[in-house]
Design a protein around this motif. Structure first.
Motif, PDB file in Angstrom:
ATOM      1  N   LYS A 129      52.785  25.605 -34.581  1.00  0.00           N
ATOM      2  CA  LYS A 129      51.542  24.880 -34.285  1.00  0.00           C
ATOM      3  C   LYS A 129      50.423  25.340 -35.215  1.00  0.00           C
ATOM      4  CE  LYS A 129      51.239  22.133 -31.794  1.00  0.00           C
ATOM      5  NZ  LYS A 129      51.617  20.697 -31.995  1.00  0.00           N
ATOM      6  N   GLU A 130      50.380  26.624 -35.513  1.00  0.00           N
ATOM      7  CA  GLU A 130      49.323  27.141 -36.378  1.00  0.00           C
ATOM      8  C   GLU A 130      49.534  26.765 -37.839  1.00  0.00           C
ATOM      9  OE1 GLU A 130      49.126  31.319 -35.503  1.00  0.00           O
ATOM     10  OE2 GLU A 130      48.055  30.999 -33.611  1.00  0.00           O
ATOM     11  N   LEU A 131      50.747  26.327 -38.189  1.00  0.00           N
ATOM     12  CA  LEU A 131      51.011  25.862 -39.554  1.00  0.00           C
ATOM     13  C   LEU A 131      50.584  24.417 -39.762  1.00  0.00           C
ATOM     14  CD1 LEU A 131      54.488  27.500 -40.215  1.00  0.00           C
ATOM     15  CD2 LEU A 131      52.398  27.923 -41.528  1.00  0.00           C
ATOM     16  N   GLU A 132      50.177  23.735 -38.696  1.00  0.00           N
ATOM     17  CA  GLU A 132      49.696  22.369 -38.820  1.00  0.00           C
ATOM     18  C   GLU A 132      48.307  22.375 -39.454  1.00  0.00           C
ATOM     19  OE1 GLU A 132      52.014  20.881 -34.740  1.00  0.00           O
ATOM     20  OE2 GLU A 132      49.804  20.839 -34.860  1.00  0.00           O
ATOM     21  N   PHE A 133      48.119  21.585 -40.495  1.00  0.00           N
ATOM     22  CA  PHE A 133      46.815  21.533 -41.147  1.00  0.00           C
ATOM     23  C   PHE A 133      45.741  21.043 -40.177  1.00  0.00           C
ATOM     24  CE2 PHE A 133      49.009  20.888 -45.483  1.00  0.00           C
ATOM     25  CZ  PHE A 133      49.076  22.249 -45.671  1.00  0.00           C
ATOM     26  N   VAL A 134      46.070  19.994 -39.457  1.00  0.00           N
ATOM     27  CA  VAL A 134      45.227  19.536 -38.345  1.00  0.00           C
ATOM     28  C   VAL A 134      46.147  19.413 -37.136  1.00  0.00           C
ATOM     29  CG1 VAL A 134      43.562  18.317 -39.784  1.00  0.00           C
ATOM     30  CG2 VAL A 134      45.564  17.101 -38.938  1.00  0.00           C
ATOM     31  N   PRO A 135      45.636  19.642 -35.932  1.00  0.00           N
ATOM     32  CA  PRO A 135      46.493  19.621 -34.743  1.00  0.00           C
ATOM     33  C   PRO A 135      47.273  18.318 -34.598  1.00  0.00           C
ATOM     34  CG  PRO A 135      44.339  20.530 -34.209  1.00  0.00           C
ATOM     35  CD  PRO A 135      44.233  19.986 -35.601  1.00  0.00           C
ATOM     36  N   ASN A 218      38.753  27.330 -42.294  1.00  0.00           N
ATOM     37  CA  ASN A 218      38.656  25.909 -42.651  1.00  0.00           C
ATOM     38  C   ASN A 218      37.641  25.176 -41.782  1.00  0.00           C
ATOM     39  OD1 ASN A 218      40.580  26.151 -44.653  1.00  0.00           O
ATOM     40  ND2 ASN A 218      42.278  25.477 -43.365  1.00  0.00           N
ATOM     41  N   ARG A 219      37.486  25.637 -40.543  1.00  0.00           N
ATOM     42  CA  ARG A 219      36.503  25.029 -39.639  1.00  0.00           C
ATOM     43  C   ARG A 219      35.120  25.646 -39.810  1.00  0.00           C
ATOM     44  NH1 ARG A 219      40.940  25.708 -35.916  1.00  0.00           N
ATOM     45  NH2 ARG A 219      39.851  27.490 -34.969  1.00  0.00           N
ATOM     46  N   GLU A 220      34.994  26.552 -40.785  1.00  0.00           N
ATOM     47  CA  GLU A 220      33.729  27.228 -41.089  1.00  0.00           C
ATOM     48  C   GLU A 220      33.217  28.051 -39.904  1.00  0.00           C
ATOM     49  OE1 GLU A 220      31.140  24.089 -42.535  1.00  0.00           O
ATOM     50  OE2 GLU A 220      31.760  24.537 -44.601  1.00  0.00           O
ATOM     51  N   GLU A 221      34.135  28.614 -39.130  1.00  0.00           N
ATOM     52  CA  GLU A 221      33.760  29.460 -37.997  1.00  0.00           C
ATOM     53  C   GLU A 221      33.636  30.926 -38.399  1.00  0.00           C
ATOM     54  OE1 GLU A 221      36.146  26.646 -34.744  1.00  0.00           O
ATOM     55  OE2 GLU A 221      36.802  28.684 -35.135  1.00  0.00           O
ATOM     56  N   TYR A 413      41.032  26.138 -53.797  1.00  0.00           N
ATOM     57  CA  TYR A 413      42.389  25.616 -53.690  1.00  0.00           C
ATOM     58  C   TYR A 413      42.654  24.852 -52.391  1.00  0.00           C
ATOM     59  CZ  TYR A 413      43.596  28.218 -57.866  1.00  0.00           C
ATOM     60  OH  TYR A 413      43.659  28.675 -59.166  1.00  0.00           O
ATOM     61  N   ASN A 414      41.701  24.868 -51.466  1.00  0.00           N
ATOM     62  CA  ASN A 414      41.886  24.175 -50.195  1.00  0.00           C
ATOM     63  C   ASN A 414      40.791  23.134 -49.956  1.00  0.00           C
ATOM     64  OD1 ASN A 414      44.198  25.658 -48.551  1.00  0.00           O
ATOM     65  ND2 ASN A 414      43.005  27.244 -49.587  1.00  0.00           N
ATOM     66  N   ARG A 415      40.173  22.699 -51.031  1.00  0.00           N
ATOM     67  CA  ARG A 415      39.035  21.780 -50.904  1.00  0.00           C
ATOM     68  C   ARG A 415      39.405  20.521 -50.103  1.00  0.00           C
ATOM     69  NH1 ARG A 415      38.317  21.356 -55.802  1.00  0.00           N
ATOM     70  NH2 ARG A 415      36.828  23.057 -56.082  1.00  0.00           N
ATOM     71  N   ASP A 416      40.502  19.888 -50.460  1.00  0.00           N
ATOM     72  CA  ASP A 416      40.903  18.660 -49.769  1.00  0.00           C
ATOM     73  C   ASP A 416      41.279  18.938 -48.322  1.00  0.00           C
ATOM     74  OD1 ASP A 416      40.463  17.251 -52.083  1.00  0.00           O
ATOM     75  OD2 ASP A 416      42.570  17.267 -52.713  1.00  0.00           O
ATOM     76  N   LYS A 420      39.578  17.545 -44.876  1.00  0.00           N
ATOM     77  CA  LYS A 420      40.388  16.862 -43.863  1.00  0.00           C
ATOM     78  C   LYS A 420      40.179  17.490 -42.482  1.00  0.00           C
ATOM     79  CE  LYS A 420      44.562  15.657 -44.909  1.00  0.00           C
ATOM     80  NZ  LYS A 420      46.025  15.638 -45.197  1.00  0.00           N
ATOM     81  N   VAL A 421      40.151  18.828 -42.438  1.00  0.00           N
ATOM     82  CA  VAL A 421      39.944  19.531 -41.164  1.00  0.00           C
ATOM     83  C   VAL A 421      38.568  19.209 -40.594  1.00  0.00           C
ATOM     84  CG1 VAL A 421      39.640  21.817 -40.113  1.00  0.00           C
ATOM     85  CG2 VAL A 421      41.563  21.399 -41.656  1.00  0.00           C
TER      86      VAL A 421
END
Length: 432
Positions: A129-135, A218-221, A413-416, A420-421
């Protein structure tokens, strides 16, 4: 260039590779009245185990013929086949960024209805589940076998000197000093091969950072500067106890040195044991979880999914594929794989655990495990080389520079993915 043209060029470039690789399995020829199920697995080292499993399945099933192939360069072959829209029914891959990318490309079937998922250890389901880019709703993989990483140690040496297994960071540092005082080198690394820098990094980070820290960033938390500070400081604190200039020695050098008794401990994964035993078959090895924290209760075993099965979304024989998965998840079949490859069963049950992982047994049985952090890192980011550069940096502000670079390179390297997130998060907020 058009998509059709790109596909054609890639196909031509790799035609020679694909033409020389036999993707067919071994065993009896398929009969025309059987459902044909093809599985491609990324582990060529397990070909003998898969030959046994394939033969056993075909001997016990009249209505389904299973073909399992484990070619070299399987991921290249699979990606090329995906471009051609030439899909197998099942693929066997690891729980890493390849799984994330394939899932994000909507290639996998939701197998939530498969009852065998209820038998999987919760930690491994959580890793996927944690490997999913978005849930994602549903389940898209059946975890099969896992590995573990921490600290391997020379059991006879520990018994001879009466050294105790450490359970906290302070105890580990005390042990390293005690071993050193006996004129013995505590640790061996072999950082010439940059990927080996990830072994102690991962084993420390699982106990010091949240397992979903990459998603949080990625969620800027949070930032890696905040989350990885302690990991960065502690991996550097290990250097005084290792061989002089560990960057001059390779993974093979480190395995050989440890096998010959040149160090008491080796921070590496269980995957290194066969290499060590090839040098010294009689060596008594055990292991323990890297004691990264001030309390044993906070320690976590670094374990990741080494093999899992995913069903391709466009399979035309779902019921036959499900029958294959049910067969693969029988205890006796899992044991065939473990006896050949070692490792840890992802299925709950009383499966044998290699003697070299005895010290990790309670963590495995109690499901106190978290995934390798680098399974979430994009390969283009070359985190292993970044860690090596950091370890070589003797300046006072080396940690600050490294962590700042980690955050900068992550965004690059994770801009896209980050976009998306954040779009997903905004959509969820708007829906409320």
């Amino acid at each position: 260039m058009s998509k059709k043209g790109i596909v054609r060029n890639i196909s031509l470039m790799l035609a020679a590779v694909l033409g020389t690789v036999n993707l067919g399995g071994c065993g009896e020829e398929a009969s025309s009245d059987r459902a044909e199920v093809e599985m491609v697995c990324y582990k060529p080292e397990a070909v003998k185990a898969f030959e046994k499993i394939e033969a056993r399945f075909n001997e016990t099933h009249d209505d389904i013929h299973l073909t399992i192939s484990s070619p070299n360069e399987a991921m290249t072959i699979l990606k090329t086949r995906f471009i051609r829209e030439d899909y197998p029914d099942i693929i066997g891959i690891g729980g890493d960024s390849n799984y994330s990318n394939f899932l994000d490309a909507d290639l996998f079937l939701d197998i939530s209805e498969l009852e065998e998922l209820e038998q999987v250890k919760k930690s491994y389901l959580q890793m996927d589940k944690e490997l999913e880019f978005v849930p994602q709703e549903g389940a898209y993989a059946l975890p099969y076998a896992a590995n573990a990483a921490g600290v391997l140690y020379n059991k006879e040496m520990f018994q001879k000197y009466g050294w105790e297994i450490p359970e906290t960071w302070e105890e580990f540092m005390t042990l390293c000093n005690e071993i050193q005082s006996c004129g013995i080198q505590p640790l061996y690394f072999g950082f010439k091969d940059t990927w080996t820098c990830l072994a102690p990094w991962n084993a420390l980070a699982v106990g010091l950072a949240d397992s979903d820290i990459c998603s949080q960033v990625n969620r800027e938390e949070t930032t890696f500067k905040e989350a990885y500070r302690e990991t960065a400081e502690k991996i550097k604190a290990l250097l005084p106890y290792a061989e002089e200039n560990p960057y001059a020695y390779s993974y093979n050098d480190a395995c050989t040195a440890f096998a010959r008794g040149e160090s008491a401990m080796y921070p590496i994964g269980s995957y290194a044991i066969p290499q060590i035993k090839s040098v010294n078959p009689d060596m008594k090895i055990d292991s323990f979880v890297f004691p990264a924290n001030d309390s044993e209760k906070e320690n976590v075993l670094n374990s990741g999914i080494d093999l899992q099965f995913c069903v391709m979304k466009n399979t035309e024989q779902k019921e036959a594929v499900y029958e294959v998965l049910r067969f693969l998840y029988e205890d006796e079949v899992i044991q065939i794989y473990l006896e050949d490859q070692g490792g840890i069963a992802c299925k709950e049950g009383d499966f044998s655990i290699p003697s070299e992982l005895t010290g990790m047994r309670e963590y495995i049985r109690n499901d106190r495990m978290a995934d390798f952090q680098d399974h979430h890192y994009p390969s283009e980011m070359s985190v292993d080389a970044m860690i090596q550069t950091y370890l070589l940096d003797e300046s006072d502000n080396s940690a600050d520079k490294f962590l700042k670079r980690f955050d900068t390179e992550w965004k690059r390297y994770n801009r896209d993915l980050i976009r998306k997130v954040q779009e997903y998060e905004k959509g969820m907020e708007d829906a409320q």
